[in-house]
Design a protein around this motif. Structure first.
Motif, PDB file in Angstrom:
ATOM      1  N   GLU A 219      20.058 -33.103  21.342  1.00 27.15           N
ATOM      2  CA  GLU A 219      18.882 -33.549  21.934  1.00 27.15           C
ATOM      3  C   GLU A 219      19.347 -33.750  23.118  1.00 27.15           C
ATOM      4  O   GLU A 219      18.627 -33.618  24.125  1.00 27.15           O
ATOM      5  N   ALA A 220      20.538 -34.567  23.425  1.00 29.06           N
ATOM      6  CA  ALA A 220      20.893 -35.201  24.688  1.00 29.06           C
ATOM      7  C   ALA A 220      21.402 -33.827  25.698  1.00 29.06           C
ATOM      8  O   ALA A 220      20.824 -33.855  26.733  1.00 29.06           O
ATOM      9  N   CYS A 221      21.745 -32.824  24.948  1.00 32.36           N
ATOM     10  CA  CYS A 221      22.228 -31.574  25.718  1.00 32.36           C
ATOM     11  C   CYS A 221      20.814 -31.090  26.202  1.00 32.36           C
ATOM     12  O   CYS A 221      20.775 -30.442  27.266  1.00 32.36           O
ATOM     13  N   LEU A 222      19.750 -30.963  25.455  1.00 36.42           N
ATOM     14  CA  LEU A 222      18.501 -30.384  25.917  1.00 36.42           C
ATOM     15  C   LEU A 222      17.857 -31.198  26.798  1.00 36.42           C
ATOM     16  O   LEU A 222      17.108 -30.560  27.751  1.00 36.42           O
TER      17      LEU A 222
ATOM     18  N   ASP B 259      14.452 -43.269  20.609  1.00 35.61           N
ATOM     19  CA  ASP B 259      14.935 -41.814  20.595  1.00 35.61           C
ATOM     20  C   ASP B 259      15.679 -41.563  19.267  1.00 35.61           C
ATOM     21  O   ASP B 259      15.333 -40.575  18.714  1.00 35.61           O
ATOM     22  N   LYS B 260      16.759 -42.352  19.048  1.00 31.33           N
ATOM     23  CA  LYS B 260      17.462 -41.891  17.944  1.00 31.33           C
ATOM     24  C   LYS B 260      16.814 -42.409  16.607  1.00 31.33           C
ATOM     25  O   LYS B 260      16.919 -41.155  15.763  1.00 31.33           O
ATOM     26  N   LYS B 261      16.146 -43.269  16.573  1.00 30.80           N
ATOM     27  CA  LYS B 261      15.235 -43.617  15.305  1.00 30.80           C
ATOM     28  C   LYS B 261      14.232 -42.611  15.043  1.00 30.80           C
ATOM     29  O   LYS B 261      14.066 -42.048  14.049  1.00 30.80           O
ATOM     30  N   GLU B 262      13.458 -42.042  16.298  1.00 30.05           N
ATOM     31  CA  GLU B 262      12.542 -41.062  16.044  1.00 30.05           C
ATOM     32  C   GLU B 262      13.260 -39.703  15.604  1.00 30.05           C
ATOM     33  O   GLU B 262      12.734 -39.065  14.646  1.00 30.05           O
ATOM     34  N   LEU B 263      14.034 -39.412  16.320  1.00 22.93           N
ATOM     35  CA  LEU B 263      15.000 -38.187  15.834  1.00 22.93           C
ATOM     36  C   LEU B 263      15.545 -38.140  14.345  1.00 22.93           C
ATOM     37  O   LEU B 263      15.384 -37.093  13.662  1.00 22.93           O
TER      38      LEU B 263
ATOM     39  N   ASP C  14      23.298 -42.095  26.198  1.00 20.49           N
ATOM     40  CA  ASP C  14      22.045 -42.590  26.945  1.00 20.49           C
ATOM     41  C   ASP C  14      20.836 -42.408  26.251  1.00 20.49           C
ATOM     42  O   ASP C  14      19.801 -42.913  26.633  1.00 20.49           O
ATOM     43  N   LEU C  15      20.538 -41.828  25.055  1.00 25.42           N
ATOM     44  CA  LEU C  15      19.536 -42.044  24.301  1.00 25.42           C
ATOM     45  C   LEU C  15      19.263 -43.066  24.014  1.00 25.42           C
ATOM     46  O   LEU C  15      19.954 -43.876  23.355  1.00 25.42           O
ATOM     47  N   SER C  16      17.949 -43.615  23.877  1.00 28.36           N
ATOM     48  CA  SER C  16      17.630 -45.026  23.621  1.00 28.36           C
ATOM     49  C   SER C  16      17.461 -45.164  22.063  1.00 28.36           C
ATOM     50  O   SER C  16      17.379 -44.113  21.220  1.00 28.36           O
TER      51      SER C  16
END
Length: 86
Positions: free
Chosen positions: A59-62, A74-78, A69-71
């Motif tokens: 996801e961070a790559c995209l 964001d991590k919970k959602e993913l 740096d993902l919040s």
């Protein structure tokens, strides 16, 4: 430009190999599939050999950022999306 996985941020040789085994060989392949579906393919193919960090890295790559740096949100959602898809 359609970069090969080997040139993408956050993804090392092991992830590159695993992604190639599930037909994700380029940035365009990953974008088309999306990080959650790519993660699901990896989990199906490699099982416990794939951690949640692979999802965050893809996801961070995209997003063109470091996976760290993902919040937290964001991590919970993913993670929730990945669990729903399994």
């Amino acid at each position: 430009m359609n970069k090969p996985v080997s040139h993408l941020r956050n993804l090392g040789p092991k992830t590159e190999y695993m992604l190639s085994e599930v037909d994700v060989c380029s940035e365009d392949d990953l974008r088309e599939l999306g990080s959650v579906q790519a993660y699901q393919r990896l989990k199906f193919r490699f099982g416990r050999g794939v951690s949640i960090l692979a999802l965050y890295a893809m996801e961070a790559c995209l997003r063109d950022c470091d996976w760290r740096d993902l919040s937290t949100e964001d991590k919970k959602e993913l993670k929730a999306k990945a669990e729903l898809a399994s």
